[in-house]
Design a protein around this motif. Structure first.
Motif, PDB file in Angstrom:
ATOM      1  N   THR A 163      43.369 114.585  58.237  1.00  0.00           N
ATOM      2  CA  THR A 163      43.513 113.282  59.323  1.00  0.00           C
ATOM      3  C   THR A 163      42.265 112.310  58.890  1.00  0.00           C
ATOM      4  O   THR A 163      41.360 112.490  58.025  1.00  0.00           O
ATOM      5  CB  THR A 163      43.007 113.959  60.668  1.00  0.00           C
ATOM      6  N   ARG A 198      50.719 111.850  65.558  1.00  0.00           N
ATOM      7  CA  ARG A 198      48.937 111.923  65.291  1.00  0.00           C
ATOM      8  C   ARG A 198      48.554 113.179  66.085  1.00  0.00           C
ATOM      9  O   ARG A 198      49.135 113.658  66.920  1.00  0.00           O
ATOM     10  CB  ARG A 198      48.506 110.725  66.039  1.00  0.00           C
ATOM     11  N   TYR A 237      45.330 109.669  62.888  1.00  0.00           N
ATOM     12  CA  TYR A 237      46.116 109.715  61.752  1.00  0.00           C
ATOM     13  C   TYR A 237      46.141 110.837  61.044  1.00  0.00           C
ATOM     14  O   TYR A 237      45.182 111.238  60.560  1.00  0.00           O
ATOM     15  CB  TYR A 237      46.014 108.310  61.190  1.00  0.00           C
ATOM     16  N   VAL A 238      47.464 111.282  60.552  1.00  0.00           N
ATOM     17  CA  VAL A 238      47.209 112.199  59.657  1.00  0.00           C
ATOM     18  C   VAL A 238      47.984 111.661  58.300  1.00  0.00           C
ATOM     19  O   VAL A 238      49.165 111.123  58.366  1.00  0.00           O
ATOM     20  CB  VAL A 238      48.312 113.593  59.883  1.00  0.00           C
TER      21      VAL A 238
END
Length: 319
Positions: free
Chosen positions: A87, A128, A139-140
């Motif tokens: 992340t 997410r 966010y990944v």
């Protein structure tokens, strides 16, 4: 119950590598802290494939991109590649801890990640962590095929493969392993402990021969070496989310004992690491501790802690 604790050649962790042992010195401080290639505990065959991108990055474009990358940019790509998914928060803690404030670190990490995404070296998953309300922190990220090729050129390792969307279970476990790595890194940044090396899958994996000469594979989530003063503690860390039945965990514990019996780790390092199971809550910790006891596994080899107990346990040493 195995009789290995009574064999001085098969002792674990602190009795062999500790501040009480004058013969065990620290590893070379110049050794890399992250020694891995990208992989996953679940085979690609179990994951749904997505259509490959039609945009390709040529050799000239790749050389141009490499010219504009800083050492920190490369370190970020290596970390995301090693963990497979990270992340924004993971990246910030691992690579932007030298900023004066968390706000400054957040702005800087977001700016760098946007640039790497614009250059098509990383891409964000559709989902997410924490949902849309998590913002950019949720966010990944994954590395792209172009980044794989760049790292292969830079490091002589890494593979370019078709991207496959991870299952929810795989993603949760992968990010939980990253959470553990980040917790160790934060402790090291605050001088609570020294983090000598961290190996992520598959760098943490160990191959050995079984009793019948068959090839076997042990797959710890992390292999970690920490240091206090001039001496080290070695750990195999298993991150458990409470989704596996206790018999599955016990089978993994038996595999650890089989690997210890092979003597491979002792030949390489002079000791066998302590196996640390990290679980989400005390109820799960009690359940696994009871299962390990009832299975008559070596209690000196295994320890179960909650996520909150991880850092105190590591600071306390592998004894």
């Amino acid at each position: 119950m195995t009789d290995f604790p009574h064999n001085p050649e098969l002792r674990i962790a602190r009795p062999v590598a500790s501040s009480n042992d004058p013969h065990t010195r620290r590893s070379d401080a110049r050794a890399p802290r992250l020694s891995v290639r990208n992989s996953s505990p679940i085979s690609d065959a179990q994951l749904r494939a997505t259509h490959p991108s039609k945009q390709r990055t040529g050799h000239l474009d790749l050389a141009s991109l490499r010219h504009n990358l800083s050492p920190r940019d490369l370190a970020i790509l290596r970390s995301i590649s090693a963990h497979r998914f990270l992340t924004t928060r993971h990246v910030r803690v691992l690579h932007f801890s030298d900023h004066a404030s968390e706000l400054s670190a957040t702005r800087s990490s977001n700016r760098v990640l946007r640039r790497l995404s614009r250059d098509k070296l990383i891409a964000a998953l559709d989902r997410r962590v924490g949902g849309v309300r998590a913002g950019s922190a949720g966010y990944v990220w994954r590395v792209t095929a172009a980044a794989y090729r760049l790292l292969q050129t830079e490091d002589g390792e890494g593979i370019s493969r078709r991207y496959r969307e991870p299952s929810q279970r795989l993603l949760a476990h992968t990010l939980a392993i990253a959470d553990t790595h980040v917790a160790l890194n934060r402790a090291a940044s605050s001088d609570s402990l020294e983090l000598v090396t961290v190996q992520v899958e598959p760098g943490s994996w160990r191959r050995f021969l079984g009793i019948g000469g068959e090839s076997r594979l042990l797959r710890p989530d992390l292999a970690v070496v920490t240091a206090q003063a001039e001496y080290e503690d070695h750990w195999f860390i298993e991150v458990d989310l409470g989704t596996e039945h206790p018999p599955t965990v016990i089978r993994k514990c038996h595999l650890y004992e089989d690997y210890r019996r092979s003597g491979n780790e002792q030949d390489a390092h002079g000791l066998f690491p302590r196996v640390l199971w990290v679980v989400p809550n005390q109820q799960r910790a009690d359940k696994l501790t009871t299962a390990i006891t009832e299975a008559k596994l070596d209690p000196a080899l295994f320890r179960v802690v909650t996520t909150d107990q991880l850092i105190p346990a590591v600071i306390g040493g592998a004894a």
